[in-house]
Design a protein around this motif. Structure first.
Motif, PDB file in Angstrom:
ATOM      1  N   THR A  11      27.756  48.843  29.703  1.00 42.49           N
ATOM      2  CA  THR A  11      28.902  49.704  29.967  1.00 42.49           C
ATOM      3  C   THR A  11      29.933  48.860  30.713  1.00 42.49           C
ATOM      4  O   THR A  11      29.737  47.668  30.905  1.00 42.49           O
ATOM      5  CB  THR A  11      28.479  50.948  30.771  1.00 42.49           C
ATOM      6  OG1 THR A  11      29.636  51.765  30.966  1.00 42.49           O
ATOM      7  CG2 THR A  11      27.908  50.565  32.117  1.00 42.49           C
ATOM      8  N   ASN A  12      31.053  49.465  31.102  1.00 35.11           N
ATOM      9  CA  ASN A  12      32.037  48.642  31.802  1.00 35.11           C
ATOM     10  C   ASN A  12      31.693  48.550  33.288  1.00 35.11           C
ATOM     11  O   ASN A  12      32.279  49.217  34.126  1.00 35.11           O
ATOM     12  CB  ASN A  12      33.464  49.157  31.579  1.00 35.11           C
ATOM     13  CG  ASN A  12      33.624  50.629  31.833  1.00 35.11           C
ATOM     14  OD1 ASN A  12      32.674  51.373  31.710  1.00 35.11           O
ATOM     15  ND2 ASN A  12      34.797  51.051  32.215  1.00 35.11           N
ATOM     16  N   SER A  13      30.715  47.722  33.582  1.00 33.75           N
ATOM     17  CA  SER A  13      30.358  47.481  34.970  1.00 33.75           C
ATOM     18  C   SER A  13      29.711  46.116  35.083  1.00 33.75           C
ATOM     19  O   SER A  13      29.088  45.636  34.138  1.00 33.75           O
ATOM     20  CB  SER A  13      29.385  48.554  35.469  1.00 33.75           C
ATOM     21  OG  SER A  13      28.108  48.324  34.923  1.00 33.75           O
ATOM     22  N   THR A  14      29.880  45.511  36.226  1.00 33.83           N
ATOM     23  CA  THR A  14      29.310  44.181  36.448  1.00 33.83           C
ATOM     24  C   THR A  14      27.797  44.214  36.312  1.00 33.83           C
ATOM     25  O   THR A  14      27.190  43.292  35.777  1.00 33.83           O
ATOM     26  CB  THR A  14      29.691  43.702  37.859  1.00 33.83           C
ATOM     27  OG1 THR A  14      31.103  43.792  37.978  1.00 33.83           O
ATOM     28  CG2 THR A  14      29.271  42.276  38.099  1.00 33.83           C
ATOM     29  N   GLU A  15      27.193  45.312  36.771  1.00 32.36           N
ATOM     30  CA  GLU A  15      25.735  45.404  36.769  1.00 32.36           C
ATOM     31  C   GLU A  15      25.157  45.267  35.370  1.00 32.36           C
ATOM     32  O   GLU A  15      24.072  44.717  35.193  1.00 32.36           O
ATOM     33  CB  GLU A  15      25.273  46.737  37.378  1.00 32.36           C
ATOM     34  CG  GLU A  15      25.487  46.853  38.865  1.00 32.36           C
ATOM     35  CD  GLU A  15      26.882  47.313  39.216  1.00 32.36           C
ATOM     36  OE1 GLU A  15      27.744  47.344  38.310  1.00 32.36           O
ATOM     37  OE2 GLU A  15      27.141  47.638  40.373  1.00 32.36           O
TER      38      GLU A  15
ATOM     39  N   ASP B  10      35.419  43.992  35.643  1.00 27.48           N
ATOM     40  CA  ASP B  10      34.400  44.475  34.705  1.00 27.48           C
ATOM     41  C   ASP B  10      34.428  45.987  34.542  1.00 27.48           C
ATOM     42  O   ASP B  10      33.807  46.526  33.632  1.00 27.48           O
ATOM     43  CB  ASP B  10      33.003  44.061  35.186  1.00 27.48           C
ATOM     44  CG  ASP B  10      32.730  42.590  34.942  1.00 27.48           C
ATOM     45  OD1 ASP B  10      33.446  42.000  34.106  1.00 27.48           O
ATOM     46  OD2 ASP B  10      31.819  42.044  35.578  1.00 27.48           O
ATOM     47  N   ALA B  11      35.080  46.674  35.468  1.00 27.65           N
ATOM     48  CA  ALA B  11      35.048  48.138  35.443  1.00 27.65           C
ATOM     49  C   ALA B  11      36.305  48.734  34.835  1.00 27.65           C
ATOM     50  O   ALA B  11      36.417  49.945  34.712  1.00 27.65           O
ATOM     51  CB  ALA B  11      34.854  48.664  36.859  1.00 27.65           C
ATOM     52  N   ILE B  12      37.237  47.891  34.446  1.00 27.29           N
ATOM     53  CA  ILE B  12      38.501  48.418  33.923  1.00 27.29           C
ATOM     54  C   ILE B  12      38.272  49.113  32.581  1.00 27.29           C
ATOM     55  O   ILE B  12      37.514  48.626  31.744  1.00 27.29           O
ATOM     56  CB  ILE B  12      39.527  47.284  33.778  1.00 27.29           C
ATOM     57  CG1 ILE B  12      39.939  46.791  35.160  1.00 27.29           C
ATOM     58  CG2 ILE B  12      40.739  47.728  32.992  1.00 27.29           C
ATOM     59  CD1 ILE B  12      40.868  45.620  35.138  1.00 27.29           C
TER      60      ILE B  12
ATOM     61  N   THR C  84      30.858  49.168  42.029  1.00 25.74           N
ATOM     62  CA  THR C  84      29.919  48.368  42.803  1.00 25.74           C
ATOM     63  C   THR C  84      30.019  46.892  42.445  1.00 25.74           C
ATOM     64  O   THR C  84      29.767  46.040  43.274  1.00 25.74           O
ATOM     65  CB  THR C  84      28.488  48.861  42.560  1.00 25.74           C
ATOM     66  OG1 THR C  84      28.333  49.100  41.168  1.00 25.74           O
ATOM     67  CG2 THR C  84      28.213  50.113  43.337  1.00 25.74           C
ATOM     68  N   GLY C  85      30.396  46.601  41.232  1.00 24.43           N
ATOM     69  CA  GLY C  85      30.492  45.203  40.808  1.00 24.43           C
ATOM     70  C   GLY C  85      31.916  44.698  40.933  1.00 24.43           C
ATOM     71  O   GLY C  85      32.655  45.100  41.816  1.00 24.43           O
ATOM     72  N   ARG C  86      32.285  43.822  40.035  1.00 25.53           N
ATOM     73  CA  ARG C  86      33.643  43.292  40.037  1.00 25.53           C
ATOM     74  C   ARG C  86      34.589  44.301  39.397  1.00 25.53           C
ATOM     75  O   ARG C  86      34.238  44.990  38.451  1.00 25.53           O
ATOM     76  CB  ARG C  86      33.688  41.971  39.265  1.00 25.53           C
ATOM     77  CG  ARG C  86      33.086  40.808  40.038  1.00 25.53           C
ATOM     78  CD  ARG C  86      33.269  39.507  39.271  1.00 25.53           C
ATOM     79  NE  ARG C  86      32.387  39.431  38.112  1.00 25.53           N
ATOM     80  CZ  ARG C  86      31.102  39.068  38.185  1.00 25.53           C
ATOM     81  NH1 ARG C  86      30.557  38.794  39.348  1.00 25.53           N
ATOM     82  NH2 ARG C  86      30.360  39.010  37.092  1.00 25.53           N
TER      83      ARG C  86
ATOM     84  N   LEU D 286      26.883  43.926  32.696  1.00 24.72           N
ATOM     85  CA  LEU D 286      27.399  42.757  31.976  1.00 24.72           C
ATOM     86  C   LEU D 286      26.769  41.462  32.466  1.00 24.72           C
ATOM     87  O   LEU D 286      26.535  40.539  31.691  1.00 24.72           O
ATOM     88  CB  LEU D 286      28.925  42.682  32.138  1.00 24.72           C
ATOM     89  CG  LEU D 286      29.733  43.742  31.403  1.00 24.72           C
ATOM     90  CD1 LEU D 286      31.139  43.818  31.940  1.00 24.72           C
ATOM     91  CD2 LEU D 286      29.774  43.447  29.914  1.00 24.72           C
ATOM     92  N   ASP D 287      26.487  41.410  33.756  1.00 26.76           N
ATOM     93  CA  ASP D 287      26.007  40.158  34.337  1.00 26.76           C
ATOM     94  C   ASP D 287      24.672  39.663  33.770  1.00 26.76           C
ATOM     95  O   ASP D 287      24.527  38.460  33.556  1.00 26.76           O
ATOM     96  CB  ASP D 287      25.924  40.272  35.863  1.00 26.76           C
ATOM     97  CG  ASP D 287      27.149  39.658  36.522  1.00 26.76           C
ATOM     98  OD1 ASP D 287      28.027  39.189  35.764  1.00 26.76           O
ATOM     99  OD2 ASP D 287      27.249  39.653  37.752  1.00 26.76           O
TER     100      ASP D 287
ATOM    101  N   ARG E 144      37.193  53.581  35.401  1.00 26.59           N
ATOM    102  CA  ARG E 144      36.243  54.681  35.339  1.00 26.59           C
ATOM    103  C   ARG E 144      34.896  54.077  35.080  1.00 26.59           C
ATOM    104  O   ARG E 144      34.771  53.201  34.244  1.00 26.59           O
ATOM    105  CB  ARG E 144      36.564  55.633  34.172  1.00 26.59           C
ATOM    106  CG  ARG E 144      37.824  56.414  34.355  1.00 26.59           C
ATOM    107  CD  ARG E 144      37.559  57.679  35.116  1.00 26.59           C
ATOM    108  NE  ARG E 144      38.784  58.406  35.349  1.00 26.59           N
ATOM    109  CZ  ARG E 144      39.170  59.452  34.645  1.00 26.59           C
ATOM    110  NH1 ARG E 144      38.441  59.871  33.662  1.00 26.59           N
ATOM    111  NH2 ARG E 144      40.279  60.069  34.943  1.00 26.59           N
ATOM    112  N   THR E 145      33.911  54.565  35.748  1.00 25.41           N
ATOM    113  CA  THR E 145      32.572  54.109  35.418  1.00 25.41           C
ATOM    114  C   THR E 145      31.815  55.272  34.796  1.00 25.41           C
ATOM    115  O   THR E 145      32.185  56.422  34.961  1.00 25.41           O
ATOM    116  CB  THR E 145      31.841  53.610  36.671  1.00 25.41           C
ATOM    117  OG1 THR E 145      32.028  54.567  37.698  1.00 25.41           O
ATOM    118  CG2 THR E 145      32.385  52.288  37.126  1.00 25.41           C
TER     119      THR E 145
ATOM    120  N   ARG F 175      25.678  37.828  30.717  1.00 27.11           N
ATOM    121  CA  ARG F 175      26.507  36.678  31.061  1.00 27.11           C
ATOM    122  C   ARG F 175      25.675  35.537  31.612  1.00 27.11           C
ATOM    123  O   ARG F 175      25.796  34.393  31.193  1.00 27.11           O
ATOM    124  CB  ARG F 175      27.519  37.102  32.131  1.00 27.11           C
ATOM    125  CG  ARG F 175      28.874  37.344  31.577  1.00 27.11           C
ATOM    126  CD  ARG F 175      29.861  37.433  32.729  1.00 27.11           C
ATOM    127  NE  ARG F 175      30.840  38.425  32.426  1.00 27.11           N
ATOM    128  CZ  ARG F 175      31.144  39.437  33.198  1.00 27.11           C
ATOM    129  NH1 ARG F 175      30.539  39.595  34.351  1.00 27.11           N
ATOM    130  NH2 ARG F 175      32.054  40.302  32.831  1.00 27.11           N
TER     131      ARG F 175
END
Lengths: 485, 417
Positions: B179-183, A127-129, A122-124, B185-186, A103-104, B189
């Motif tokens: 939040t839980n997203s690559t955008e 990372d979205a889990i 949109t990302g990995r 976190l990166d 869920r995002t 990181r």
């Protein structure tokens, strides 16, 4: 008053228990060599691969199945789960799921049960889990231990282009004097079609609260909507894509032979490089998944698969009952929702439309099929029995279509596992496989059976007595709020 | 009488700036230090610092004497997470376009990564912001200023009447919203990875900033500066802790909503995370049962800090406001977002009612955040030698009937009511 207090105690242990249990398990994990084996004893073991073992034992060691049978020596230090009068099956595999564990955004945590709009990741994926997504618990409570979750929707990739394609601007020239656009003088060439965007999936294990163990694999297949390979133009484009993929594979192999880096440099000839999934597709590492409802669509998909040399999974095959032999011959795998309907054409009622008998017909023809639910998400607000949590019942509807119980159970365990390329790890109760198991209160396809416990990797992630998922036990608090009243 | 004393007081500062002595007597002093709670005590302030605390202290000559009338004196509040509205994308991170012969070409920018700009608060802080005016009124004496996105915080003292000297520590901790997203976190990181490299330390994204000379991320890696992360879901907490697994020296501080706490409790304990919370009650996950996250954390040995303030409202639109909007804005300027101006500590009192020890609650407002920001030797408690940031309440500060009578910052009365 006394009962009230005990109920309260129960609720408190329920809430804090999960935390405590998580801790205990963490301890046992850190001391891995000393982790005691776990034995599930006394239940009818539905192995899927070797029939049913009445009152059998499943021994689990280090998260894997160590022994199965009626006569298994249980080590002294083993923990035991008594499954007398219950049945033990492999964990169910949901081949089509969405909004589970990924869920995002904020707020959408499944608390209210309303289905959040499917948002693309949109990302990995990793990372979205969201390991605390309550839908994971709902899945476990309906026996699902592995789910193939849609990560992003993808576009139809029809020929032509989207209205907002920025490349369109490049073909419009602007007059340097007045700033107005004029059409190019050259003859207008056929538009360069945009690349199909496949629907992306990720396979997740339902290890509630444990992020590290959730993601099993990404892109288990290349999933295109039916429209993407329908029609002469799309077919041509698809052939071209496959051709490029083959060139890319060939170039890569050549570079590797020369000792260079694989998949690097100018490989793939002219034009854009194809996505990695398509390369894997032509290398037969993953299959193509696509929708094919009518006989015509099925034949199109099958002939393209034969011509271009990849394996295929067909979804929503309403008219498969008319041409089971062709499916068998093409060695196609099929995803079926026994209850979904397609209206026959007027005057051709006997040779078009869906049939409840499809499951039985496919079984007799030897076409392996997985059962999917009518809805992919967990939705407890609407009509019951249509969403992901009714997977087991959907398999029972395959039996209504004259399919055997064994095949129906295989259709929610080993067959979807094979489609995901995970048949070596999950899908049956065999020695060496992951201990993803479900203990049911009755036979697996009985509508009255409840999931008593669900194990993923040998660990209990769902216990009917611990969680307040279904109000199925008498004299039990339905929710913590009610007990306080 | 009191008014007279006060007016004298306010008139005096001009007279004795070199050797200003203030004495507060007849007070209950919550020192939050080793001396504990002192009844009927006296505090002597000399040059903005606390000179002596105790009972029956002699009153020095030329001292201004404030009779506390039995009220309670406590250290000034330090807000560890004071959010201000600064647009995260600075000029050098935005996408620009140029028009050549009628065609538009975009270039630059971080395409698709909106929050990846690095905001240095010290470069953007506006001390004349009317929104800062009411801070002393609610007892907030120091604040760690952050905004959304990723950036470096700045520490201020809340003296809006002396705006030039508000910014006391421009190189504060690093903050980030995740939040839980690559955008999201990166950006963290990549910077942690860059600082981990031996040759790292050149450039932190904002080339114009002078902070690039000593890389704040290096300080974060070495644990000299805390890393303050706002995680907006329980899942985001997991991702943050996971991301920092390879960086054990990083001092992680999480700003979360209370409902992200129960599921992550083992994780927070293991990592020894320091948690900043707003004092409020939350729902247990997947239920409508309320609980106190500060209490749960405290009972499990996790350090809790309070931030009283909330995220500020969006800055007003560029269009001229209507009369009604203007009125509303003026009202907003008199209050700190998230804090009731007449009883700022009431939410903390409710936490104490819900079982959080009183001492812990007071320390979570003062001593703990001061220590987090590296001010443990100078702020956060009433001890000789420490800076005289003091709040004088008419009775117990957590009592709803109590009134914040005086706010002293650096020994100077910044607010009197």
């Amino acid at each position: 008053m006394r009962t009230n207090r005990s109920i309260l105690c129960f609720v408190v242990t329920g809430i804090l228990g999960s935390v405590l249990i998580a801790e205990e398990n963490k301890d046992s994990q850190s001391a891995k060599p000393a982790a005691p084996p776990l034995a599930i004893v006394g239940g009818d073991v539905y192995t899927v691969s070797h029939g049913v073992i009445p009152r059998g034992t499943v021994l689990i060691q280090e998260g894997k199945i160590a022994a199965v049978g009626a006569d298994v020596a249980i080590p002294e230090n083993a923990l035991r789960i008594d499954a007398s009068g219950k049945s033990v099956t492999p964990g169910f595999v949901a081949i089509s799921a969405s909004n589970v564990g990924i869920r995002t955004g904020t707020g959408a945590r499944g608390r209210t049960g309303e289905p959040a709009p499917p948002q693309g990741v949109t990302g990995r994926v990793v990372d979205a889990i969201n390991p605390y997504d309550r839908n994971i618990l709902f899945c476990l409570a309906s026996g699902i231990t592995t789910a193939c979750v849609e990560v992003s929707g993808g576009g139809a990739g029809r020929f032509g282009r989207d209205a907002l394609d920025p490349e369109e601007l490049d073909e419009t020239n602007v007059c340097p004097c007045c700033g107005m656009t004029y059409l190019p003088l050259e003859p207008i060439t056929a538009p360069n079609p945009t690349e199909r965007t496949p629907r992306r999936h990720a396979v997740l294990r339902m290890t509630f609260g444990e992020l590290e163990r959730m993601l099993v694999k990404e892109s288990p297949f290349y999933h295109l909507p039916a429209g993407a390979i329908a029609g002469a133009f799309n077919k041509h484009q698809w052939r071209e894509t496959i051709k490029r993929a083959r060139e890319q594979v060939r170039d890569r192999n050549e570079t590797e032979d020369e000792g260079g880096f694989g998949g690097f440099g100018f490989g793939g000839g002219f034009g854009r490089r194809v996505p990695e999934e398509v390369v894997q597709l032509v290398e037969k590492k993953i299959p193509l998944r696509t929708d094919a409802a009518s006989v015509e669509q099925i034949r199109t998909a099958l002939s393209l698969a034969k011509e271009l040399g990849y394996s295929v999974i067909l979804e929503g095959v309403h008219e498969a009952w008319l041409i089971p032999e062709e499916l068998k011959e093409a060695q196609a795998q099929v995803i079926l929702t026994p209850r979904s309907r397609r209206r026959p054409q007027l005057g051709k009622e006997d040779s078009t439309g869906s049939s409840i008998e499809t499951a039985g017909i496919l079984e007799r023809s030897g076409v392996p099929f997985a059962v999917a639910t009518l809805g992919n998400s967990v939705n407890l607000d609407g009509i019951p029995g249509r969403d992901l949590t009714s997977l087991m019942l959907e398999a029972a509807f395959a039996v209504r279509g004259a399919c055997s119980d064994d095949t129906a159970l295989a259709a929610i365990t080993i067959h979807p596992a094979r489609m995901l390329g995970l048949d070596k790890r999950i899908g049956t109760i065999e020695v060496g496989k992951d201990a993803d198991l479900v203990i049911l209160t009755g036979p697996p396809l009985d509508y009255r059976s409840h999931v008593d416990k669900a194990l993923v990797g040998g660990k209990v992630y769902y216990d009917r007595l611990r969680e307040n998922i279904y109000p199925d036990l008498p004299n039990r608090p339905r929710s913590a709020a009610q007990t306080k009243r | 009488m009191r008014l007279l004393a006060l007016s004298c007081l306010l008139a005096l500062p001009a007279l004795a700036t070199s050797q200003q002595i203030v004495v507060i007597h007849n007070a209950v002093v919550e020192t939050l230090g080793p001396a504990g709670r002192l009844e009927n005590a006296t505090v002597v302030i000399r040059d903005g610092k606390i000179a002596a605390v105790g009972k029956d202290l002699p009153v020095p000559e030329f001292a201004e004497v404030i009779d506390a009338q039995g009220g309670t004196l406590m250290p000034g509040i330090v807000d560890p997470y004071f959010q201000v509205a600064i647009t995260p994308a600075t000029a050098d991170s935005g996408e620009r376009t140029t028009v050549v012969r009628g065609r538009t070409f975009p270039f630059g920018g971080f395409g698709g990564r909106p929050a990846s700009g690095f905001t240095r608060i010290a470069d953007n802080f506006y001390p004349y912001d009317p929104g800062l005016k009411p801070l002393p009124r609610v007892g907030i004496c120091r604040a760690n200023v952050v905004s959304s996105g990723v950036g470096q915080a700045a520490m201020i003292r809340c003296t809006p009447d002396q705006p030039e000297t508000m910014l006391v520590q421009p190189d504060g901790p690093i903050f980030a919203t995740v939040t839980n997203s690559t955008e999201s976190l990166d950006p963290i990181r990549s910077r942690l990875g860059r600082s981990a490299r031996p040759s790292g330390g050149s450039g932190t994204g904002s080339a114009s900033s002078s902070a690039t000379v000593n890389d704040p991320w290096k300080d974060v890696m070495e644990g000299k500066k805390p890393l303050i992360i706002e995680a907006n879901t329980a899942a985001a907490v997991v991702h943050v802790v996971r991301m920092l697994q390879d960086h054990p020296n990083v001092r992680l501080v999480l700003f979360v909503a209370g409902d992200a706490v129960p599921e992550n409790l083992p994780l927070l304990k293991e990592r020894k995370v320091c948690v900043v919370l707003r004092p409020r009650f939350d729902f247990l996950p997947a239920s409508r049962d309320r609980f106190s996250a500060p209490r749960m954390l405290h009972e499990n040995g996790v350090e809790v800090l309070f931030s009283l303030t909330a995220r500020p409202p969006r800055p007003p639109a560029a269009t001229p406001p209507t009369q009604q909007q203007q009125q509303q804005q003026e009202e907003e300027q008199q209050t700190v977002p998230g804090v009731e101006r007449d009883f700022p500590l009431f939410p903390v009192a409710m936490q104490v009612k819900a079982g959080l020890p009183r001492q812990t609650a007071l320390e979570a407002l003062t001593k703990k955040p001061a220590a987090l920001l590296g001010w443990e030797k100078t702020h956060g408690s009433i001890e000789p030698g420490k800076v005289a940031d003091l709040l004088l309440f008419t009775s117990d500060p957590l009592d709803p009937a109590s009134r914040l009578r005086l706010t002293l910052i650096d020994g100077r009365i910044t607010h009197a009511h």
